[in-house]
Design an enzyme around this catalytic site. Structure first.
Site, PDB file in Angstrom:
ATOM      1  N   SER A 123      59.941  11.865  43.101  1.00 26.63           N
ATOM      2  CA  SER A 123      60.617  11.255  44.249  1.00 26.63           C
ATOM      3  C   SER A 123      61.519  12.286  44.901  1.00 26.63           C
ATOM      4  O   SER A 123      61.622  13.433  44.455  1.00 26.63           O
ATOM      5  CB  SER A 123      61.432  10.042  43.798  1.00 26.63           C
ATOM      6  OG  SER A 123      62.499  10.452  42.949  1.00 26.63           O
ATOM      7  N   LYS A 124      62.214  11.867  45.944  1.00 26.39           N
ATOM      8  CA  LYS A 124      63.065  12.790  46.699  1.00 26.39           C
ATOM      9  C   LYS A 124      64.168  13.388  45.835  1.00 26.39           C
ATOM     10  O   LYS A 124      64.637  14.487  46.104  1.00 26.39           O
ATOM     11  CB  LYS A 124      63.668  12.074  47.906  1.00 26.39           C
ATOM     12  CG  LYS A 124      62.646  11.761  48.993  1.00 26.39           C
ATOM     13  CD  LYS A 124      63.297  11.092  50.185  1.00 26.39           C
ATOM     14  CE  LYS A 124      62.249  10.809  51.262  1.00 26.39           C
ATOM     15  NZ  LYS A 124      62.845  10.114  52.428  1.00 26.39           N
ATOM     16  N   ARG A 125      64.596  12.656  44.816  1.00 27.80           N
ATOM     17  CA  ARG A 125      65.686  13.185  43.989  1.00 27.80           C
ATOM     18  C   ARG A 125      65.254  14.411  43.177  1.00 27.80           C
ATOM     19  O   ARG A 125      66.083  15.157  42.663  1.00 27.80           O
ATOM     20  CB  ARG A 125      66.243  12.101  43.064  1.00 27.80           C
ATOM     21  CG  ARG A 125      65.376  11.758  41.878  1.00 27.80           C
ATOM     22  CD  ARG A 125      66.129  10.827  40.915  1.00 27.80           C
ATOM     23  NE  ARG A 125      65.384  10.594  39.717  1.00 27.80           N
ATOM     24  CZ  ARG A 125      64.461   9.655  39.566  1.00 27.80           C
ATOM     25  NH1 ARG A 125      64.158   8.869  40.581  1.00 27.80           N
ATOM     26  NH2 ARG A 125      63.826   9.488  38.421  1.00 27.80           N
TER      27      ARG A 125
ATOM     28  N   GLY B 162      63.754  16.861  44.519  1.00 26.06           N
ATOM     29  CA  GLY B 162      63.647  17.943  45.501  1.00 26.06           C
ATOM     30  C   GLY B 162      62.710  17.516  46.613  1.00 26.06           C
ATOM     31  O   GLY B 162      62.364  16.348  46.746  1.00 26.06           O
TER      32      GLY B 162
END
Length: 485
Positions: free
Chosen positions: A256-258, A260
């Site tokens: 996911s975006k967390r 990177g």
């Protein structure tokens, strides 16, 4: 002929997981001399946008995943879906459902309270004679009506799922996966507003486009038994399925975006080469012996599902950046010159549309290739070659631009002023003459010159740097350093 498709929903940018799915479809098609089809599944009108469609296409083009047919858009195919719905209704393989969202929600809550499965109770399935009705027409053709009769309310169409037995999905990755039919819901295939639903449009499109292999993420596996029954109801041969394991972050959670950047174009902006990202993505789940770096031609030649792993792959940013550095090292300097120009413009090193001598730029790049991990790093390193002036690193200035080095820099400047052949070999001869004359080590001259020329203490070989920089800029920067001292 093998025919595969990549069918993204345009509810966001092309992300890493989607790009890998597209890549596996592309390589499988090319390896088998088949066709690769791009289809945009944009029936979710509340979340799908033209901007995301363009972003997906841009990402595919950047990765050079060329499709043979498409891009097709589902919103252009509503008449086709409607005709298939009518076929199922006439054959009594589907039925109208007039239950309102509020009624369905209330029944779900009751089922939850009683510990029962939260699926449709099939009460509208029990109504007789529904197959004789037709889809209402007109600009707002969401309602369903008996002939010469207005509908009680706008209805939806549900597909009749079997209520007993099992459904077996024969998957290329997982083998046989068994689903109990009593767990399958009578899914809605067309909403009351006349729009078709995902599980139905996917099957119709795959039938219509003669797809032979459905290669997609394993988050779609639970949809597959539902889709198999729609294939059978329509009387079409079922394609082969391959459900790819998810890509995980370092913490083994779904990427996911967390973790990177997950958008493909974000990696372009960070200075990754498309072939490096393609190479990395294919290695997230596929292998060929111990080989790590592949050309596009090698990937096409060797790709097969026999070498695709069954467990989830872990995304490793460090491995990706290492691979990118390998591609930069092996790239043609002239090609890198083309790719790095936008990064030079973004950094303000050159003005947009200013133009630059690409042959000279490629010579500068050749000295830096082995040091740069990304095009951003390469553009930053090129700054001292291109800029009219440079700033000194303060620590480097204090350590190397001082009284001790001033006379050496002056002597070098005088020697270079009369130098006709400003080549690395001629420059080396002059440096050695000065070093021997004063009985010092080469570094005692080279490091002050490096700071004077680049502003810092790290650079490629000083003779190569000066040759690329040229006589005029070199002398100008030496004069500035002497003045600064």
């Amino acid at each position: 002929m093998i025919r595969v498709r990549f069918a993204p929903s345009p509810t966001g940018h092309l992300h890493i997981g989607g790009a890998r799915t597209a890549l596996f479809n592309y390589l499988f098609a090319r390896n088998n001399n088949g066709k690769f089809i791009l289809r945009i599944e944009d029936t979710d009108r509340t979340r799908s946008t033209d901007e995301y469609i363009e972003a997906i296409i841009e990402g595919m083009k950047w990765l050079r995943l060329e499709w043979d047919e498409g891009p097709f858009r589902q919103t252009d195919r509503f008449d086709i879906y409607k005709s298939y719905v009518e076929k199922l209704l006439k054959e009594e393989k589907a039925y109208y459902c007039y239950c309102s969202p509020e009624e369905l929600d209330e029944r779900r809550k009751e089922a939850m309270a009683q510990g029962k499965p939260q699926k449709y109770d099939r009460r509208c399935r029990k109504l007789e004679g529904q197959g004789a009705r037709g889809l209402a027409s007109g600009p707002h053709s969401g309602g369903f009506a008996e002939e010469n009769e207005s509908p009680r309310r706008q209805g939806a169409v549900r597909f009749k799922m079997p209520q007993e037995g099992q459904t077996v999905v024969d998957d290329m990755m997982r083998g046989k996966v068994v689903f109990e039919n009593d767990q399958l819901d009578d899914l809605i295939i067309m909403r009351s507003d006349g729009t078709p639903t995902y599980n139905f449009t996917v099957v119709v499109d795959d039938v219509d486009m003669k797809i032979t292999h459905v290669i997609r993420g394993d988050d779609h596996l639970n949809n597959t038994p539902k889709q198999l029954h729609i294939y059978k109801a329509l009387g079409y041969e079922i394609p082969l399925f391959a459900h790819l394991p998810m890509i995980l972050g370092a913490d083994k959670a779904r990427l996911s975006k967390r973790h990177g950047a997950t958008s493909v174009m974000a990696y372009k902006e960070m200075g990754y080469l498309p072939d490096a990202l393609v190479n990395y993505l294919v290695r997230l789940g596929w292998s060929y012996g111990d080989q790590e770096v592949f050309t596009r031609e090698e990937l096409i030649k060797h790709f097969s599902f026999e070498n695709v792993g069954k467990s989830s792959a872990v995304f490793n940013p460090e491995k990706l950046i290492w691979l990118n550095s390998q591609y930069i090292i092996k790239s043609n300097p002239e090609e890198l010159a083309e790719m790095v120009i936008p990064f030079l413009e973004n950094a303000g090193t050159i003005q947009k549309g200013q133009g630059i001598d690409k042959l000279w730029l490629s010579k500068a790049i050749k000295t830096l290739q082995e040091r740069a991990k990304t095009l951003v790093e390469l553009a930053n390193s090129l700054r001292y070659y291109i800029a009219e002036d440079i700033e000194y690193n303060e620590k480097a200035k204090v350590k190397f631009l001082n009284e001790k080095s001033r006379d050496l820099l002056s002597e070098l400047k005088d020697s270079l002023t009369s130098l006709a052949d400003f080549s690395a070999s001629s420059l080396e001869t002059i440096f050695k003459a000065i070093v021997e004359k004063h009985g010092i080590k080469l570094g005692a001259l080279a490091q002050p010159v490096r700071v004077a020329i680049t502003g810092g203490t790290e650079s490629p070989g000083i003779f190569e740097v000066l040759e690329v920089l040229g006589k005029e800029k070199t002398i100008k920067r030496l004069e500035k350093a002497i003045k600064a001292i």
